[in-house]
Enzyme design. Sequence first.
Site, PDB file in Angstrom:
ATOM      1  N   CYS A 110       0.786  -1.211   0.057  1.00  0.00           N
ATOM      2  CA  CYS A 110       0.113   0.037  -0.073  1.00  0.00           C
ATOM      3  C   CYS A 110       0.864   1.557   0.180  1.00  0.00           C
ATOM      4  O   CYS A 110       1.778   1.300   0.713  1.00  0.00           O
ATOM      5  CB  CYS A 110      -0.887   0.053   1.202  1.00  0.00           C
ATOM      6  SG  CYS A 110      -1.883   1.549   1.269  1.00  0.00           S
TER       7      CYS A 110
ATOM      8  N   CYS B 238       0.005   3.308   3.866  1.00  0.00           N
ATOM      9  CA  CYS B 238       0.737   2.522   5.026  1.00  0.00           C
ATOM     10  C   CYS B 238       1.934   2.003   4.962  1.00  0.00           C
ATOM     11  O   CYS B 238       2.694   1.443   5.952  1.00  0.00           O
ATOM     12  CB  CYS B 238      -0.496   1.617   5.951  1.00  0.00           C
ATOM     13  SG  CYS B 238      -0.770   0.384   4.938  1.00  0.00           S
TER      14      CYS B 238
ATOM     15  N   CYS C 178      -6.235   0.973   6.195  1.00  0.00           N
ATOM     16  CA  CYS C 178      -4.905   0.884   6.429  1.00  0.00           C
ATOM     17  C   CYS C 178      -4.775   0.707   7.759  1.00  0.00           C
ATOM     18  O   CYS C 178      -5.283   1.165   8.824  1.00  0.00           O
ATOM     19  CB  CYS C 178      -4.139   2.150   6.054  1.00  0.00           C
ATOM     20  SG  CYS C 178      -4.034   2.560   4.319  1.00  0.00           S
TER      21      CYS C 178
ATOM     22  N   CYS D 135      24.556  14.870  23.832  1.00  0.00           N
ATOM     23  CA  CYS D 135      23.503  15.465  23.579  1.00  0.00           C
ATOM     24  C   CYS D 135      22.344  14.663  22.820  1.00  0.00           C
ATOM     25  O   CYS D 135      22.608  13.588  22.164  1.00  0.00           O
ATOM     26  CB  CYS D 135      23.720  16.711  23.013  1.00  0.00           C
ATOM     27  SG  CYS D 135      24.064  16.595  21.178  1.00  0.00           S
TER      28      CYS D 135
ATOM     29  N   CYS E 174      20.158   9.686   5.593  1.00  0.00           N
ATOM     30  CA  CYS E 174      19.241  10.564   5.122  1.00  0.00           C
ATOM     31  C   CYS E 174      19.707  12.032   5.426  1.00  0.00           C
ATOM     32  O   CYS E 174      19.102  12.962   4.886  1.00  0.00           O
ATOM     33  CB  CYS E 174      17.920  10.318   5.453  1.00  0.00           C
ATOM     34  SG  CYS E 174      17.427  10.310   6.931  1.00  0.00           S
TER      35      CYS E 174
END
Length: 331
Positions: free
Chosen positions: A121, A124, A134, A188, A196
């Site tokens: 799909c 989803c 979904c 941190c 990405c």
Amino acid sequence: ECPLCLLPQPPEAFPTLASCTHRSCRACLEQYLRIAVSESRVQVACPHCPAVLQPADVHRLLAEPALRDKYEEFLLRRLLVADPGTRWCPAPDCSYAVIAYGCAECPRLTCGREGCGTEFCYHCRQPWHPNGPCAPAPPAPSLANPAAQLIHPEDSAHGETLAQAEAEDIKVCPRCSAFIMKINDGSCNRMNCTVCGCLFCWLCLQEISDVHFLSPSGCTFWGKRPWSRTRKILWQLGMVLGAPMVISLVAGIAVPVITIGIPIYMGRKVLAGGPGSRRSSLSGCQQCLSVTSSVLLSLFVSPIITAVTVGVGVPLMLTYIYGVVVLSLCR
């Protein structure tokens, strides 16, 4: 001499880079790139500056074909992840990407990899479900040691504790779902995905900007958990109620410090001089005149700097507190 290994090298051992003018020997650059690609870092910077190495230089310096293929795969994946129309095949052991545009009305996608053909799909990103809505996204796969799946019933509580500890150290990137591990060394919570390039918060797993930890989100720059709702509300109320007093106190301290501090600093700077200064060649009268003129000029300029600083800083602080904080408190 190579600045990385500190060994003398012939001139031909220092390859040129298209991104900057820094030079290191080929052996050091190859080792540096080998480690970076093995850690899935695609945007590899120069060892001496933030300039990103060009793909052509990376290909030229990486001697192993397997590392070059891995670099190409990570580079392609980074570009695809940045595309909002990219969908990844959910089949096991399949990393095929389907670029889909305008599929909101017809969300049925088919993997194009030879031998796969999995239908899933668009919305989803799960296997195709023609007869139902979904389903919610499934939970992340178990991050515990596979051996924890085989524990005895009496050790189940201990196994759950181990799984929870592992899940706190390993999370998924909110953009590309790559697994990211954070070492519990007090670092941190501002994370940067190497696949990405997504900048996200480790606590709330949301893509953030640099002011996320200054906003009333409850996420702290350091710490293992966000603030509770009660603590967050109390902090926001304290900011709203105490803002006038705190801002007045800061402005009351900043005004005399800037107004008096700049002339004192400039006078000491001119009096002390610096490397290559001509102070020693000036007479006492000339030195006194130089210091006096710099102090008088600073006395004229410092009120302007003070007015600009207070006139810009105070409205910004008030806008943030009675705008962003109040809206967050109302929600």
